[in-house]
Design an enzyme around this catalytic site. Structure first.
Site, PDB file in Angstrom:
ATOM      1  N   CYS B  62       0.815  -1.220   0.000  1.00 42.16           N
ATOM      2  CA  CYS B  62       0.000   0.000   0.000  1.00 42.16           C
ATOM      3  C   CYS B  62       0.840   1.257   0.000  1.00 42.16           C
ATOM      4  O   CYS B  62       0.319   2.345  -0.180  1.00 42.16           O
ATOM      5  CB  CYS B  62      -0.936   0.074   1.195  1.00 42.16           C
ATOM      6  SG  CYS B  62      -1.302  -1.441   1.984  1.00 42.16           S
ATOM      7  N   CYS B  88      -3.673   4.730   5.085  1.00 44.77           N
ATOM      8  CA  CYS B  88      -5.134   4.821   5.010  1.00 44.77           C
ATOM      9  C   CYS B  88      -5.741   4.992   6.398  1.00 44.77           C
ATOM     10  O   CYS B  88      -5.057   4.892   7.411  1.00 44.77           O
ATOM     11  CB  CYS B  88      -5.686   3.580   4.344  1.00 44.77           C
ATOM     12  SG  CYS B  88      -5.447   2.102   5.332  1.00 44.77           S
ATOM     13  N   CYS B 131      -3.587  -3.870   7.917  1.00 42.30           N
ATOM     14  CA  CYS B 131      -3.313  -2.638   8.645  1.00 42.30           C
ATOM     15  C   CYS B 131      -3.105  -2.941  10.128  1.00 42.30           C
ATOM     16  O   CYS B 131      -2.237  -2.350  10.773  1.00 42.30           O
ATOM     17  CB  CYS B 131      -4.466  -1.652   8.493  1.00 42.30           C
ATOM     18  SG  CYS B 131      -4.710  -1.131   6.804  1.00 42.30           S
TER      19      CYS B 131
END
Lengths: 245, 156
Positions: B62, B88, B131
């Site tokens: 990412c 994010c 994440c």
């Protein structure tokens, strides 16, 4: 169905001639080559028959030679093959654009509104595949990732970076962007500096792919990903500030 | 009736920007949004302090980068934690939650934090599980950095 068995018969027939020929003297060799070629063609074509009329198809033909029906895409995974482009990171973007437009002008669903629903649905599937291929091949980062994937080296979300220095650099670069706030000139400078790094990295990646050094390629593609993410970030801020160029 | 539906459809179609801007709040769980909008413990600790451990990790897929720091007192208790994450919403929320969770715990207790716990608390969807893994890696890296520092001092 009858056509398929016909082709099959032809194939067996050729094979039997081939077998009998191998026992002959060298004088017949040139003929043998001819048969070999024929055999090869009929063998590959055997799998490519028109879904509508069952007639054999050329490998790259979009439409049936006989009934003119749009054929299913023969390749879906390798997006370079979808647009018949050379499988390389270096890309002639003009040629890619031309190829894309040319194919889309033949395959787009708009061209099939008067055809059968079967052909309409193939055209929809094919057209969206071409869109996807173009979108990926036209962007260097996505193109590189796709090439890596084709080589069995897909970037995984569980991949880790064990390069603290690089992470530190990314941290401070992100902080620099943050600290620039709405200072347009500062942001523009950062943008230009970042663009230079991206250009340089893309050149390196091109060399990496050429020399087939997969580990190096992967490392550089990951780096590119980070710099592109910063590129997009600055771009977004600049657009919000009303800077368009 | 049909006309009503069509006009409704047209209305939604003619407001694409509105639809896009509304999407995130529909996709993220309220706990993520809470941590994202009011992140706890953002900032940095002095990484040269012997009582501070720093973890710096990244997710290549990412392009995210996450820094997590802990400050430990002489009893091995974590008295402060800070983070800085560029990524994010889920990555930010995961690191924010992690700093809150570790505060007041001992180093050994903190080492037991599992990403599944973070994901559960924030109701992260499967595509965002990495994440929470990043946050787990970050806290482990920070604690290990602290332990390495301490062992070095002991030897000297």
């Amino acid at each position: 169905m009858r056509t398929i068995s016909l082709i099959k018969n032809k194939y067996i027939f050729l094979e039997s001639i081939m077998k009998s020929e191998t026992n002959h003297s060298s004088i017949i060799r040139p003929n043998n080559d001819l048969f070999n070629r024929k055999l090869f063609i009929s063998k590959t074509n055997f799998q490519n028959v028109c879904w509508k009329c069952g007639i054999e198809q050329g490998i790259s033909s979009l439409f049936c030679d006989k009934c003119n029906a749009l054929q299913h895409p023969k390749e879906k995974e390798n997006l370079f093959k979808v647009l018949s482009m050379e499988e390389d990171f270096k890309m002639d973007e003009g040629a890619l654009k031309n190829k894309f437009r040319k194919m889309q002008s033949l395959i787009h669903p708009d061209k099939f509104s008067n055809r059968s629903s079967a052909e309409q649905s193939i055209s929809e599937e094919y057209s969206s595949l071409i869109n996807k291929a173009y979108n990926i091949l036209q962007t260097p980062l996505k193109r590189a990732e796709h090439l890596l994937e084709l080589k069995g080296q897909k970037l995984d979300e569980n991949d880790k970076i064990d390069d603290p220095e690089f992470l530190m650099e990314m941290m401070s670069l992100n902080e620099e962007v943050e600290e620039a706030g709405d200072n347009k000139q500062l942001l523009k400078n950062l943008f230009e500096k970042n663009k230079c790094v991206i250009d340089q990295l893309e050149k390196e990646i091109e060399d990496n792919f050429r020399s087939n050094s997969i580990e190096k390629t992967k490392k550089n593609v990951i780096k590119l990903k980070y710099f592109i993410s910063i590129h997009n970030k600055i771009n977004k801020i600049l657009r919000e500030l009303g800077v368009t160029d | 009736m049909a006309l009503n539906i069509t006009s409704k459809l047209l209305r939604t179609m003619s407001q694409p920007t509105l639809r896009v801007s509304q999407t995130p709040s529909a996709l993220y769980h309220k706990n993520v949004i809470d941590h994202y909008e009011n992140p706890r413990n953002v900032g940095s600790l002095d990484k040269n302090d012997d009582n501070v451990g720093t973890g710096l990790v990244g997710a290549p897929a990412c392009g995210d980068v996450m820094k997590l720091q802990v400050k430990v007192d002489e009893n091995g208790k974590i008295i402060d934690a800070r983070f800085k994450t560029f990524g994010c919403g889920s990555a930010i929320a995961s690191s924010s939650y992690t700093t809150e969770w570790v505060k007041g715990k001992t180093v050994d207790e903190a080492l037991k934090l599992k990403n599944t716990e973070i994901a559960k608390e924030l109701s992260l969807p499967p595509v965002k599980l990495h994440c929470s893994m990043l946050a787990e890696d970050a806290i482990k890296a920070a604690l290990s950095d602290y332990q390495i520092k301490k062992n070095k001092i002991k030897k000297e």
